[in-house]
Structure formats: structure tokens, C-alpha cells
Write a protein that holds these residues in place. Structure first.
Motif, PDB file in Angstrom:
ATOM      1  N   PHE A   1      67.642 113.029 -14.297  1.00 26.80           N
ATOM      2  CA  PHE A   1      68.512 112.044 -13.653  1.00 26.80           C
ATOM      3  C   PHE A   1      69.813 111.879 -14.437  1.00 26.80           C
ATOM      4  CE2 PHE A   1      64.778 109.533 -11.562  1.00 26.80           C
ATOM      5  CZ  PHE A   1      64.554 110.598 -10.710  1.00 26.80           C
ATOM      6  N   ARG A   2      69.704 111.842 -15.769  1.00 21.40           N
ATOM      7  CA  ARG A   2      70.918 111.711 -16.583  1.00 21.40           C
ATOM      8  C   ARG A   2      71.835 112.916 -16.395  1.00 21.40           C
ATOM      9  NH1 ARG A   2      71.077 107.443 -19.954  1.00 21.40           N
ATOM     10  NH2 ARG A   2      69.105 106.375 -20.393  1.00 21.40           N
ATOM     11  N   ALA A   3      71.251 114.091 -16.333  1.00 17.17           N
ATOM     12  CA  ALA A   3      72.062 115.293 -16.153  1.00 17.17           C
ATOM     13  C   ALA A   3      72.778 115.278 -14.803  1.00 17.17           C
ATOM     14  CB  ALA A   3      71.184 116.541 -16.271  1.00 17.17           C
ATOM     15  N   GLN A   4      72.080 114.831 -13.767  1.00 13.73           N
ATOM     16  CA  GLN A   4      72.720 114.723 -12.452  1.00 13.73           C
ATOM     17  C   GLN A   4      73.893 113.747 -12.502  1.00 13.73           C
ATOM     18  OE1 GLN A   4      68.539 114.345 -10.486  1.00 13.73           O
ATOM     19  NE2 GLN A   4      69.950 114.653  -8.797  1.00 13.73           N
ATOM     20  N   GLY A   5      73.685 112.607 -13.145  1.00 14.57           N
ATOM     21  CA  GLY A   5      74.746 111.614 -13.233  1.00 14.57           C
ATOM     22  C   GLY A   5      75.933 112.104 -14.039  1.00 14.57           C
ATOM     23  N   GLU A   6      75.665 112.775 -15.160  1.00 13.94           N
ATOM     24  CA  GLU A   6      76.757 113.264 -16.008  1.00 13.94           C
ATOM     25  C   GLU A   6      77.545 114.366 -15.303  1.00 13.94           C
ATOM     26  OE1 GLU A   6      74.516 114.217 -19.450  1.00 13.94           O
ATOM     27  OE2 GLU A   6      74.180 112.110 -19.973  1.00 13.94           O
ATOM     28  N   ARG A   7      76.845 115.202 -14.553  1.00 14.00           N
ATOM     29  CA  ARG A   7      77.556 116.242 -13.795  1.00 14.00           C
ATOM     30  C   ARG A   7      78.460 115.596 -12.739  1.00 14.00           C
ATOM     31  NH1 ARG A   7      77.474 121.555 -13.121  1.00 14.00           N
ATOM     32  NH2 ARG A   7      78.125 122.403 -11.103  1.00 14.00           N
ATOM     33  N   ALA A   8      77.961 114.562 -12.082  1.00 14.73           N
ATOM     34  CA  ALA A   8      78.785 113.861 -11.085  1.00 14.73           C
ATOM     35  C   ALA A   8      80.006 113.222 -11.733  1.00 14.73           C
ATOM     36  CB  ALA A   8      77.955 112.814 -10.358  1.00 14.73           C
ATOM     37  N   GLN A   9      79.841 112.671 -12.939  1.00 11.62           N
ATOM     38  CA  GLN A   9      80.987 112.099 -13.651  1.00 11.62           C
ATOM     39  C   GLN A   9      82.088 113.142 -13.844  1.00 11.62           C
ATOM     40  OE1 GLN A   9      79.778 110.286 -17.392  1.00 11.62           O
ATOM     41  NE2 GLN A   9      77.823 109.688 -16.478  1.00 11.62           N
ATOM     42  N   ALA A  10      81.699 114.334 -14.268  1.00 11.17           N
ATOM     43  CA  ALA A  10      82.679 115.397 -14.503  1.00 11.17           C
ATOM     44  C   ALA A  10      83.304 115.874 -13.194  1.00 11.17           C
ATOM     45  CB  ALA A  10      82.022 116.556 -15.238  1.00 11.17           C
TER      46      ALA A  10
ATOM     47  N   ALA B   1      82.376 112.776 -22.977  1.00  9.96           N
ATOM     48  CA  ALA B   1      81.839 114.136 -22.897  1.00  9.96           C
ATOM     49  C   ALA B   1      82.008 114.719 -21.507  1.00  9.96           C
ATOM     50  CB  ALA B   1      80.368 114.131 -23.306  1.00  9.96           C
ATOM     51  N   ALA B   2      81.793 113.884 -20.476  1.00 13.76           N
ATOM     52  CA  ALA B   2      81.942 114.372 -19.103  1.00 13.76           C
ATOM     53  C   ALA B   2      83.395 114.707 -18.801  1.00 13.76           C
ATOM     54  CB  ALA B   2      81.418 113.332 -18.115  1.00 13.76           C
ATOM     55  N   VAL B   3      84.321 113.894 -19.299  1.00 10.48           N
ATOM     56  CA  VAL B   3      85.739 114.189 -19.108  1.00 10.48           C
ATOM     57  C   VAL B   3      86.088 115.524 -19.757  1.00 10.48           C
ATOM     58  CG1 VAL B   3      88.080 113.463 -19.687  1.00 10.48           C
ATOM     59  CG2 VAL B   3      86.435 111.780 -18.856  1.00 10.48           C
ATOM     60  N   LEU B   4      85.581 115.772 -20.973  1.00 15.54           N
ATOM     61  CA  LEU B   4      85.857 117.053 -21.652  1.00 15.54           C
ATOM     62  C   LEU B   4      85.223 118.215 -20.907  1.00 15.54           C
ATOM     63  CD1 LEU B   4      87.503 117.654 -24.258  1.00 15.54           C
ATOM     64  CD2 LEU B   4      87.008 115.236 -23.900  1.00 15.54           C
ATOM     65  N   ASP B   5      84.044 117.992 -20.338  1.00 11.06           N
ATOM     66  CA  ASP B   5      83.430 119.054 -19.537  1.00 11.06           C
ATOM     67  C   ASP B   5      84.353 119.481 -18.396  1.00 11.06           C
ATOM     68  OD1 ASP B   5      81.060 119.358 -20.944  1.00 11.06           O
ATOM     69  OD2 ASP B   5      79.931 117.955 -19.689  1.00 11.06           O
ATOM     70  N   ALA B   6      84.992 118.484 -17.771  1.00  5.38           N
ATOM     71  CA  ALA B   6      85.875 118.797 -16.651  1.00  5.38           C
ATOM     72  C   ALA B   6      87.202 119.387 -17.124  1.00  5.38           C
ATOM     73  CB  ALA B   6      86.122 117.532 -15.823  1.00  5.38           C
ATOM     74  N   LEU B   7      87.795 118.811 -18.159  1.00  4.29           N
ATOM     75  CA  LEU B   7      89.100 119.285 -18.626  1.00  4.29           C
ATOM     76  C   LEU B   7      89.043 120.711 -19.162  1.00  4.29           C
ATOM     77  CD1 LEU B   7      90.512 116.124 -20.461  1.00  4.29           C
ATOM     78  CD2 LEU B   7      91.135 116.983 -18.186  1.00  4.29           C
TER      79      LEU B   7
ATOM     80  N   GLY C   1      86.863 122.922 -18.028  1.00  6.45           N
ATOM     81  CA  GLY C   1      86.395 123.790 -16.954  1.00  6.45           C
ATOM     82  C   GLY C   1      84.935 124.155 -17.028  1.00  6.45           C
ATOM     83  N   ARG C   2      84.184 123.584 -17.987  1.00  5.73           N
ATOM     84  CA  ARG C   2      82.747 123.871 -18.018  1.00  5.73           C
ATOM     85  C   ARG C   2      82.083 123.398 -16.731  1.00  5.73           C
ATOM     86  NH1 ARG C   2      83.244 122.554 -23.485  1.00  5.73           N
ATOM     87  NH2 ARG C   2      82.827 120.359 -23.032  1.00  5.73           N
ATOM     88  N   ILE C   3      82.522 122.252 -16.247  1.00  5.01           N
ATOM     89  CA  ILE C   3      82.140 121.774 -14.918  1.00  5.01           C
ATOM     90  C   ILE C   3      83.445 121.583 -14.159  1.00  5.01           C
ATOM     91  CG2 ILE C   3      81.074 119.922 -13.585  1.00  5.01           C
ATOM     92  CD1 ILE C   3      79.258 119.378 -15.988  1.00  5.01           C
ATOM     93  N   ALA C   4      83.607 122.268 -13.057  1.00  6.31           N
ATOM     94  CA  ALA C   4      84.881 122.228 -12.350  1.00  6.31           C
ATOM     95  C   ALA C   4      85.159 120.829 -11.817  1.00  6.31           C
ATOM     96  CB  ALA C   4      84.869 123.226 -11.202  1.00  6.31           C
ATOM     97  N   PRO C   5      86.317 120.225 -12.157  1.00  7.93           N
ATOM     98  CA  PRO C   5      86.669 118.926 -11.574  1.00  7.93           C
ATOM     99  C   PRO C   5      86.987 119.094 -10.090  1.00  7.93           C
ATOM    100  CG  PRO C   5      88.505 119.777 -12.866  1.00  7.93           C
ATOM    101  CD  PRO C   5      87.357 120.725 -13.075  1.00  7.93           C
ATOM    102  N   GLU C   6      86.355 118.262  -9.260  1.00  3.64           N
ATOM    103  CA  GLU C   6      86.500 118.392  -7.814  1.00  3.64           C
ATOM    104  C   GLU C   6      87.214 117.204  -7.189  1.00  3.64           C
ATOM    105  OE1 GLU C   6      82.700 119.089  -5.935  1.00  3.64           O
ATOM    106  OE2 GLU C   6      81.927 120.049  -7.747  1.00  3.64           O
TER     107      GLU C   6
END
Length: 619
Positions: free
Chosen positions: A427-436, A563-569, A571-576
Motif C-alpha cells: 500500500f505504501r509503495a502504491q501511494g508513493e508511486r502516485a505521489q511521484a 523522495a517521491a519528488v526526486l523520483d519524478a524529477l 525520471g525514475r517514475i515518470a511525472p504525469e
């Protein structure tokens, strides 16, 4: 903890809630919720029925024990309100751990068995899966999985993600005994200054209606049942068009206005909520000013007191027959410590508490939010001012929800299971991915070599504000002076005017959307020394115009960890993200716009649904 079951002559297991040794119809799990509710209403005393019609704040003991003294906000000892006043609906505040909440639920349900008919408690909550911490609005996630605010879910612009969030939140709530959500908040964020936008799903009525359907599906399922969490959809008929963006929690924000004639537009998501079977509706505090509908002038009183809105429109025209619960404290002033918040009796300030209560019932509400003044209601009935049949109608609606949720058959939860479910790794991983994913890229300039600033790549040295040094360390050595840096990474909160005269006021971000000149100057100085990547945390719109002149990149987040912001910035998780609200160019444009009209500021800096995609992504 499991319920104590009895066995009827035909072998049916049931809870003997009134202790008479007989399986009465309301205790019979084989009967329909409607049959059981009708039977129980006929058995209950007036005192018990009136107790159903109040929902107030309750607080949890440190180790799950019941608090038998007034709490920080709650007014009365638990036994007094459950056994003495027959209340069985409570809005829970701070929760420290899943086990604490589950143990407390079981203790509370055991206490409820001491009431004459053993009516189980319905525990409700404001949103508690994101980042905003505001006692009057919602709570940061704590032990629960953490997701973006509602605006962030809207920024992802994916109906399935909304449903996924709602399903996860349902499972976590259900595990600790929370069976009612005081959300979704589907007001349309058409007024850029309004201080309650973070929990909304944006300004686009058609899209918010789609999100509403997915949200209710995730929490309630196709119909309300034992695995559901009942939703209270709010704030009917749409709380967004607040005059000058001031919030109607407070006397200066009581007026709700429709200069653009868009009342029907704000109704669209609520029509969808009714189609999808929302268990309850909550009118907002706002007082409509100058509103006409069908050639009839709407009374200028708060929506919770307004018969034309609750009975004629919601129940009559829209055909809604579920529970209507008022927003908090329409009857009495709220005193907390040395602060007071006047009753939100907008338009009826001169009425006595008893007269306010009578007007709320005449409007068509079933339950008084934030109140426990049961004696006041009893006096109204005993004096003949309110008929008992009116009490019966509301009691039946409220009991129907409890029966549909299966609370009469088993209101208890397993603390061990609660610990396994709440905030688990998946659940935490799903939420953190959504944040990014929700991060919305607004500016992405190229450097001298023609490469875009984003996605970020490692540099030699990086200057950081608003992030922990360990979060930014992957980008380079963290330095204290931007003059020594190859990149500056800065995260700012959206601006607001601080206020703290009234209870709750300090938590509401209201007023101007402009950043202070000194902050703009300081950011410009940083950008003169190295490329500046600016992240704006938006709990409502902000005027980003000055930064757009000099920042190498600008992104908006709507509730994300560093951490989620850095994931997006990176490109580890594409910001959508795509903007769920427009970002105005200036405060002059905001002041000239109409509160009820979406996308009404002249020449916005970034229009609604704007967002850039990164052309490359890193593995």
C-alpha cells in the motif's frame, strides 16, 4: 475480538443485543436491512432515537483505552456520550498506530453493548491518507499509507488510480473499525484563493464527476455492504464559489456567490454521487447570496438550514433519500481552550440554538454534525415543536446504514490483522508511486548545450532547500552556498496570509496567492548563481509568474514526500501531472475573476490541464 453470539431455536446465530434471550427481528441476520431498521425504530425510546441524530468528535486513548474525561477537542467522557446520551456516531481524530485504533474500536463497541438495544457505533473520519494536517479538514497519514492530496489524484488524471486509492483506503479504514468516510470532497475549485482546495478533485465538473464515481466504487462497492466504508459526499451543493475565496468556517467567509450563473455546473458531481449511491451527503456552511433558481429567490441562510436546497432540490428534484448530516457546529459556539469559533449560523445568527435546530430539521437534515446537545432536541419533541414521526424518519435512515454495513452482526476487528493491513509495504509503495506520478512539470528550459534541465542528472555540487540532504545526495555533494553549486533544488509551500484569531483559523491557508517580494528576490539571486529547479507545493493555486522568468525548471506537487519528488524529477517514475486547476498570472486577474466560473482568470500563466512530459526517462 469476536461478538458474543446466541443461537435461536432454528439454529441461527445472532447477537442478543437487548439481552432478552429472543432473536428479535432487528437482531435477525436473515432479514433485510429495511425490515430490521423498521423493527428497531419501533422499539427504541425517544431518547435513543434522538441520540442517533448527533455525530461529534471523539478521541482515542494512548493505548486504545476509552477517554473518560474531555479531550483536546472532544467535550465529554466517552461513557457519558455513548451510554448517557445514546450517541452512536463519532468522528475520530488523532490515531497513532493501527493497533491502538483497533483496540479502541473494540472497547468502544463493547461499551455500546451496554445501551438498551446495543446499537453499535459508527466511527467516521475526515481524510487521513495524505499530507495536510488540519483538525478542521483532515489529518496527515500517520500509520496509514500516504497518497497525494485530492488535487494530486486529479493531477494524475486517471480514473483507475482514484479507484485504486479508494480501495486501499477502504481496506485500511475497515481494518481498524472506521466504517464511515467524511469524504469525498467534490466541491469544484473554481475560486483560486479558496483555502479548501487541497482535498478537492479539481475544477472540471465532468472530470470530477468521473472521479467521484470511481471514489465511491472503491469505498462502497456496487452497493453498501459488510466490506464497505460508507461515504459522506460533501459539500452539497458545492462549496467552491466562496466570495473572495474566504472560507465559510469563519464569519468573514460566510457568503457564497454565483456572479457567473454557474450554480448548475457545481451540481454536476453531486448528481453523479447520487447515481452511485453515496451513503450520506453533507451541505456546506456557505450562505448563498443573490441566488435565484427557477425564478425563485433562494433564502440567504447557510445551506444546512436551507429547505429549498436540502428538501426541495436534494431530496425532491434530485431524488436523494440517504442520510443528510450537517457540517460541524451549526447549533452552538465551539469553545476550545481560550479560543472560540462561533456557530456557523450564517443568516440565522439571531436565532436561539433551539430555533436553529428546528430550522435544520425543517430543512431536511437527519444528523447534527459536531454537536451532542441531545436534551435540546428532546425538549423540542416533548414541547410539540417537532413531531416524533420526524425523528423516526431520520432514525430509520441512520440505522439503515448501520445495518447495511453489517455493524449489528459484527462491529469488532482483529488488532493483529489491523497491524498487517494498515500501511503495509504494498500500500505504501502504491501511494508513493502516485505521489511521484502527480508531479506536474510546468517549465523545463534547455541549458547551453541544448539539453533540458529535467530529468535531473548527477552534478558535482548541489544546493538544497526544502529537501533533506540525504534525499538530494544522489545529485551531488550538498553545499551550503548556491555560489558553490552546479544546481539549486528548492521546494516552497504555496503562499498565504497567516491568521490566528479564531479557533482553526491558523490551519487554513487563505488570502493572497502572491509570494512575498523578499522570497522572489532571494530565488532570483540563487538563479543568478546556478540553475534553479523550483518545486511548488500547491494546496491551492499560486502566482508563479516571477519565478517563470528565471527558473530553469518549475514543477508543482500536490502532496508528495521529498523522495517521491526526486523520483519524478530524475525520471525514475515518470511525472504525469496535468494541472487540476489553472494557475493565474496575477492577483489582479484573480480579483477580477468570478468565483463560480472555472478558468476565469485573464491570460493564466498555466491553464487547467497543462503539464509537460519528460522526453527521456531513466531506468
Amino acid at each position: 475480538m469476536t461478538p458474543h453470539l446466541s443461537t435461536a431455536a432454528d439454529g441461527t446465530s445472532y447477537r442478543d443485543l437487548n439481552g432478552n434471550g429472543v432473536m428479535d427481528p432487528y437482531e435477525d441476520p436473515r432479514l433485510s436491512p429495511e425490515e430490521r431498521a423498521d423493527d428497531l425504530v419501533s422499539r427504541m425510546s425517544l431518547e435513543e432515537k434522538c441520540g442517533l441524530m448527533f455525530q461529534t468528535v471523539i478521541e482515542v486513548g494512548d493505548d486504545g483505552e476509552l477517554l473518560e474525561a474531555p479531550g483536546r477537542i472532544s467535550k465529554s467522557p466517552t461513557t457519558e456520550v455513548v451510554v448517557g446520551k445514546n450517541l452512536s456516531h463519532f468522528n475520530v481524530h488523532a490515531i497513532r498506530t493501527a493497533r491502538q485504533a483497533a483496540v479502541w474500536n473494540n472497547n468502544l463497541q463493547a461499551l455500546a453493548e451496554r445501551t438498551p438495544h446495543g446499537v453499535p457505533v459508527t466511527i467516521s473520519t475526515d481524510p487521513r491518507h495524505a499530507f495536510v494536517e488540519n483538525t478542521g479538514v483532515g489529518f496527515a497519514a500517520g500509520p496509514f499509507s500516504q497518497w497525494p492530496e485530492g488535487l494530486g489524484l486529479a493531477a494524475i488524471d486517471d480514473v483507475e488510480t482514484v479507484r485504486e486509492f479508494a480501495d486501499v483506503a477502504r481496506r485500511e479504514y475497515r481494518a481498524v473499525g472506521i466504517r464511515a468516510a467524511l469524504h469525498p470532497q467534490i466541491d469544484l475549485a473554481t475560486e483560486p484563493r479558496w483555502g479548501r482546495q487541497a482535498q478537492t478533485l479539481g475544477q472540471d465538473a465532468a472530470r470530477v464527476a468521473e472521479f467521484t464515481a470511481a471514489y465511491l466504487q472503491g469505498f462502497q462497492g456496487d452497493e453498501l455492504g459488510p466490506d464497505s466504508v460508507a461515504c459522506t459526499t460533501k459539500h452539497f451543493p458545492g462549496g467552491g464559489p466562496q466570495k473572495d475565496g474566504e472560507d465559510s468556517h469563519f464569519p468573514y467567509g460566510r457568503e457564497q456567490v454565483y456572479p457567473g450563473g454557474m450554480f448548475e455546473y457545481h451540481l454536476e458531481p453531486f448528481r453523479e454521487a447520487i447515481r452511485r449511491g453515496t451513503a450520506a451527503m453533507m451541505p456546506y456552511y456557505g450562505m448563498p447570496v443573490g441566488l435565484e433558481r427557477g425564478g425563485e429567490k433562494i433564502e440567504e441562510v447557510g445551506f444546512g438550514y436551507n429547505r429549498q436546497i436540502v428538501t426541495d432540490l436534494l431530496r425532491g428534484e434530485l431524488g436523494y433519500d440517504g442520510v443528510v448530516v450537517t457540517d460541524w457546529e451549526l447549533v452552538n459556539d465551539n469553545h476550545v481552550g481560550d479560543q472560540v469559533l462561533p456557530a456557523r449560523a450564517w443568516g440565522v445568527e439571531e436565532l436561539t440554538p433551539a430555533e436553529r435546530m428546528e430550522k435544520i430539521l425543517d430543512a431536511g437534515a437527519d444528523q447534527f454534525g459536531g454537536e451532542e446537545c441531545v436534551d435540546l432536541l428532546l425538549d423540542l419533541v416533548r414541547s410539540g415543536r417537532i413531531g416524533e414521526e420526524r425523528i423516526d424518519a431520520s432514525a430509520r435512515r441512520l440505522l439503515l446504514v448501520k445495518f447495511r454495513l453489517g455493524l449489528f452482526d459484527d462491529p469488532y476487528v482483529d488488532p493483529d490483522e489491523a497491524e498487517r493491513i494498515v500501511g503495509n509495504a504494498d500500500f505504501r509503495a502504491q501511494g508513493e508511486r502516485a505521489q511521484a506520478r502527480a508531479l506536474t512539470v510546468l517549465v523545463n528550459r534547455e541549458d547551453a548545450s541544448g539539453a533540458p534541465t529535467l530529468p535531473l542528472r548527477p552534478v558535482g555540487r548541489v544546493y538544497v532547500e526544502g529537501f533533506r540532504a540525504d534525499e538530494a545526495a544522489e545529485l551531488g555533494v550538498v553545499v551550503d552556498d548556491p555560489a558553490d553549486a552546479d544546481l539549486a533544488l528548492v521546494r516552497l509551500g504555496a503562499p498565504f496570509d497567516p491568521r490566528d484569531d479564531l479557533f482553526l483559523e491558523a490551519w487554513f491557508h487563505q488570502g493572497s496567492l502572491e509570494f512575498p517580494p523578499g522570497r522572489v528576490y532571494r530565488m532570483r539571486r540563487i538563479a543568478e548563481q546556478c540553475p534553479l529547479v523550483l518545486v511548488a507545493n500547491l494546496d491551492r493555486a499560486a502566482v508563479l509568474t516571477p519565478f517563470a522568468e528565471f527558473a530553469a525548471a518549475i514543477a508543482a506537487d500536490f502532496g508528495s514526500s521529498g523522495a517521491a519528488v526526486l523520483d519524478a524529477l530524475t525520471g525514475r517514475i515518470a511525472p504525469e501531472g496535468r494541472l487540476p486547476v489553472e494557475l493565474p498570472r496575477s492577483m489582479d486577474a484573480v480579483r477580477a475573476s468570478r468565483e463560480d466560473v472555472p478558468s476565469d482568470t485573464e491570460d493564466p500563466l498555466f491553464p487547467v490541464h497543462f503539464g509537460l512530459s519528460l522526453t527521456t526517462a531513466r531506468a
